[in-house]
Write an enzyme that holds these catalytic residues in place. Structure first.
Site, PDB file in Angstrom:
ATOM      1  CE  LYS A   1      -3.115  -0.644   3.016  1.00 59.27           C
ATOM      2  NZ  LYS A   1      -2.841   0.060   4.306  1.00 59.27           N
TER       3      LYS A   1
ATOM      4  CG  ASP B   1       4.167   2.580   4.064  1.00 60.65           C
ATOM      5  OD1 ASP B   1       4.927   1.958   3.252  1.00 60.65           O
ATOM      6  OD2 ASP B   1       3.414   2.073   4.762  1.00 60.65           O
TER       7      ASP B   1
ATOM      8  CB  THR C   1     -11.343  -7.913  -5.074  1.00 56.89           C
ATOM      9  OG1 THR C   1      -9.947  -8.433  -5.161  1.00 56.89           O
ATOM     10  CG2 THR C   1     -11.434  -6.384  -5.281  1.00 56.89           C
TER      11      THR C   1
ATOM     12  CB  CYS D   1      24.051   5.149  13.458  1.00 60.81           C
ATOM     13  SG  CYS D   1      23.463   5.907  14.794  1.00 60.81           S
TER      14      CYS D   1
ATOM     15  CG  MET E   1      31.087   6.758  12.975  1.00 60.08           C
ATOM     16  SD  MET E   1      30.932   7.590  14.344  1.00 60.08           S
ATOM     17  CE  MET E   1      31.540   9.105  14.303  1.00 60.08           C
TER      18      MET E   1
ATOM     19  CG  HIS F   1      20.571   6.775  10.481  1.00 59.24           C
ATOM     20  ND1 HIS F   1      20.712   5.368  10.410  1.00 59.24           N
ATOM     21  CD2 HIS F   1      20.777   7.265  11.903  1.00 59.24           C
ATOM     22  CE1 HIS F   1      20.852   4.953  11.764  1.00 59.24           C
ATOM     23  NE2 HIS F   1      20.711   5.819  12.648  1.00 59.24           N
TER      24      HIS F   1
ATOM     25  CD  GLU G   1      20.663   4.916   6.963  1.00 58.53           C
ATOM     26  OE1 GLU G   1      21.450   5.569   6.790  1.00 58.53           O
ATOM     27  OE2 GLU G   1      20.200   4.457   7.926  1.00 58.53           O
TER      28      GLU G   1
HETATM   29  N1  GLN Z   1      22.975   2.531  19.658  1.00 60.01           N
HETATM   30  C1  GLN Z   1      23.613   3.620  19.072  1.00 60.01           C
HETATM   31  C2  GLN Z   1      23.347   4.777  19.872  1.00 60.01           C
HETATM   32  O1  GLN Z   1      22.238   4.798  20.547  1.00 60.01           O
HETATM   33  C3  GLN Z   1      23.393   3.905  17.735  1.00 60.01           C
HETATM   34  C4  GLN Z   1      22.081   4.123  17.231  1.00 60.01           C
HETATM   35  C5  GLN Z   1      21.868   3.687  16.040  1.00 60.01           C
HETATM   36  O2  GLN Z   1      22.656   2.947  15.039  1.00 60.01           O
HETATM   37  N2  GLN Z   1      20.963   4.280  15.184  1.00 60.01           N
HETATM   38  O3  GLN Z   1      24.136   5.754  19.749  1.00 60.01           O
END
Ligand code: GLN
Length: 545
Positions: A19, A73, A193, A388, A391, A519, A521
């Site tokens: 959806k 979504d 449907t 995150c 890293m 992030h 992404e």
């Molecule tokens: N657990 C880590 C933090 O809270 C990384 C969080 C994550 O990867 N979104 O800082």
């Protein structure tokens, strides 16, 4: 401007048939006709936001620019519509009730009885109207989570009915249905449907368009049957067969004239649709080019590929966008890091991958295995991209194995680690003590300043960027100098210079080794792939095993 138009997208028969992609695709088509479009997601949960939900059950938590933790979504909407959505565009049952109860406590209902109906649907409509006004949207799409007939989403369907009753010409209802082909019959069956259409009638709504999901396209006979029994014109039954890429869906709908049909339903003048840039992008996804194996290493990975693809959907889509931009394809393998903890010799399997990515995550499980995989990527010079947690764990790996800080760790895992190189953000301490978990991480968009001459700066090509965050922990400022001395480069920092946002190794020692506290992404779009994903995939393409 003509009066604002609203399209409710509801699900019949069953959930999990796309959806979100359907709503996004309708949005893309209408946007390609030149309309200003916004999209709203309604989730029928008591959870106030998606932040407290387990991604393996609910899918990815998508973070909006303003920090609201939402359903995946919303990511599809942003990617398909190429827009940035505010938190008013996402609501859950919990959020709606929370607001109604807050107002009741403030005496804002002036002493009257506050009732589920109409006060809850009215609050839903107030939010829809606010979202529409904010973007001055000519067309507002509203996806109602769940399936018609569920007790949970009835108040949202009631909101749709109330709006349609007030503005009959301005509200359209699109029902996404499923047309199964039972194995022993081998024929498409339209009865589910038909029942779904009747359930919808039962709540006072009539579908204007029916999207018929099926493994194959619908034939004319089936369209006719659905039309007769669901009280709709046959040309308004749109075929939605399985496709190899979700990005093909708008093109398929348009083949059946979706855009013009909706214009007709809503009393809008028909306009030409220009999907050429989109078509070009979809073509690239089909083009040849090398297929490069990439490993995504993490925990949660015993739940099966299907679940994982949902838990990391923005990461996967970002990888795809970057792959098409580099004219390559990817074969992604999910590798469970706990395997490396039990049997370190298994790390050698990683040598066959052209790149390794560690996505975000929380908690202790599988972490030592991830750190071992990061070490492998660093030592064997395999392109590495950490998001995150990916890293933070790369920083820990560096601290332990390059900076001589034995036992370095994050306080998320070990409160009394000898070297807490990843520490809790100062404003998080009190929240954690009070168990105040919901919506309290460092969330949403923050600025970041890049250092010239670094991999990150070269990728972005600019000095000041902003990216979305979701974390409680950060690189401990007390260890920065030590980590830099041993060769780690902090190429992105918060404008104050206090928070380390990007860590990388120079290209003189590694072809691509980079981790982001944010992030990336969440900001990659099909037609504008994220620069760091593009740089990673470029390095992946250049790395030979
Ligand atoms: N657990 C880590 C933090 O809270 C990384 C969080 C994550 O990867 N979104 O800082």
């Amino acid at each position: 401007m003509a009066s604002p138009k609203y399209i409710f997208v509801v699900g019949g028969v069953m959930s999990g048939i796309g959806k979100g992609v359907a709503t996004s695709s309708i949005g893309r088509i209408l946007k390609s006709k030149g309309f200003t479009v916004t999209a709203i997601k309604i989730d029928p949960y008591i959870n106030v936001d998606a932040g407290t939900m387990n991604p393996t059950e609910h899918g990815e938590v998508f973070v909006l620019e303003d920090g609201y933790e939402t359903d995946q979504d919303m990511g599809n909407y942003e990617r398909f519509l190429d827009v940035t959505l505010p938190s008013i565009n996402y609501m859950t049952t919990g959020r709606v009730y929370q607001e109604v109860i807050r107002r009741e406590r403030n005496l804002e209902y002036g002493g009257k009885n506050v009732e589920v109906v109409p006060d809850i649907p009215l609050e839903v409509l107030r939010r829809i109207s606010e979202a529409q006004k904010r973007e001055s949207a000519e067309i507002t799409l509203i996806e109602v989570g769940g399936t018609i007939g569920e007790y949970q989403n009835i108040i949202f369907l009631e909101a749709a009915r109330m709006l349609k009753q007030k503005y009959p010409r301005d509200v359209a209802v699109v029902m996404l249905s499923y047309v199964p082909i039972p194995g022993n019959i081998g024929e498409m069956k339209t009865k589910p449907t038909q029942y779904a259409a009747r359930s919808l009638n039962g709540v006072g709504l009539q579908a204007d368009v029916i999207l018929a999901r099926a493994t194959v396209p619908l034939d004319a006979k089936r369209k006719e049957k659905i039309a007769i029994f669901c009280n709709i014109l046959p040309e308004r039954v749109i075929s939605a067969p399985d496709v190899s890429s979700i990005y093909e869906v708008p093109l398929n709908y348009e083949k059946d004239g979706m855009g013009d049909i909706l214009c007709d339903v809503l009393g809008l003048d028909r306009r030409p649709t220009d999907l050429s840039a989109w078509e070009h992008f979809v073509e690239k996804s089909h083009n040849g080019g090398e297929t490069l194996p990439i490993a995504v290493v993490g925990k949660y990975f015993e739940s099966g590929e299907f679940v994982l693809a949902d838990s990391y959907i923005s990461v996967l889509e970002s990888l795809k966008h970057a792959a098409y931009a580099n004219d390559v394809k990817l074969k992604i393998s999910y590798l469970d890091s706990e395997v490396y903890e039990k049997d370190p010799s298994k790390l050698e399997d990683l040598a066959q991958y052209r790149g390794i990515l560690v996505p975000g995550g929380f908690g202790t499980r599988g972490v030592e295995g991830i750190i071992a995989a990061i070490r492998f990527a660093r030592e064997r010079k395999i392109p590495y991209f950490g998001l995150c947690y990916g890293m933070q764990l790369a920083v820990i790996e560096h601290a332990r194995n390059c900076a001589g800080l034995a036992g370095a760790n994050t306080v998320e895992i070990s409160k009394d680690a000898p070297h807490p190189v990843i520490d809790v953000l100062p404003d998080q301490v009190e929240r954690l003590t009070k168990q105040d978990y919901g919506g309290t991480m460092r969330l949403g968009k923050y600025g970041c300043v890049l250092t010239e001459g670094t991999v990150a700066h070269a990728a972005y090509g600019i000095e000041k960027i902003s990216e979305r965050h979701r974390h409680r922990y950060e690189v401990n400022p007390e260890y920065i100098a030590r980590l830099e001395q041993s060769g780690l480069v902090f190429s992105g920092k918060s404008p104050s210079g206090v928070l380390m946002e990007i860590a990388e190794l120079p290209t003189s020692v590694h072809p691509f080794f980079l981790g982001t506290q944010f992030h990336p992404e969440f900001q990659s779009r099909p037609l504008s792939p994220h620069p760091l994903f593009v740089a990673f995939i470029k390095a992946v393409a250049q790395h030979h095993v």
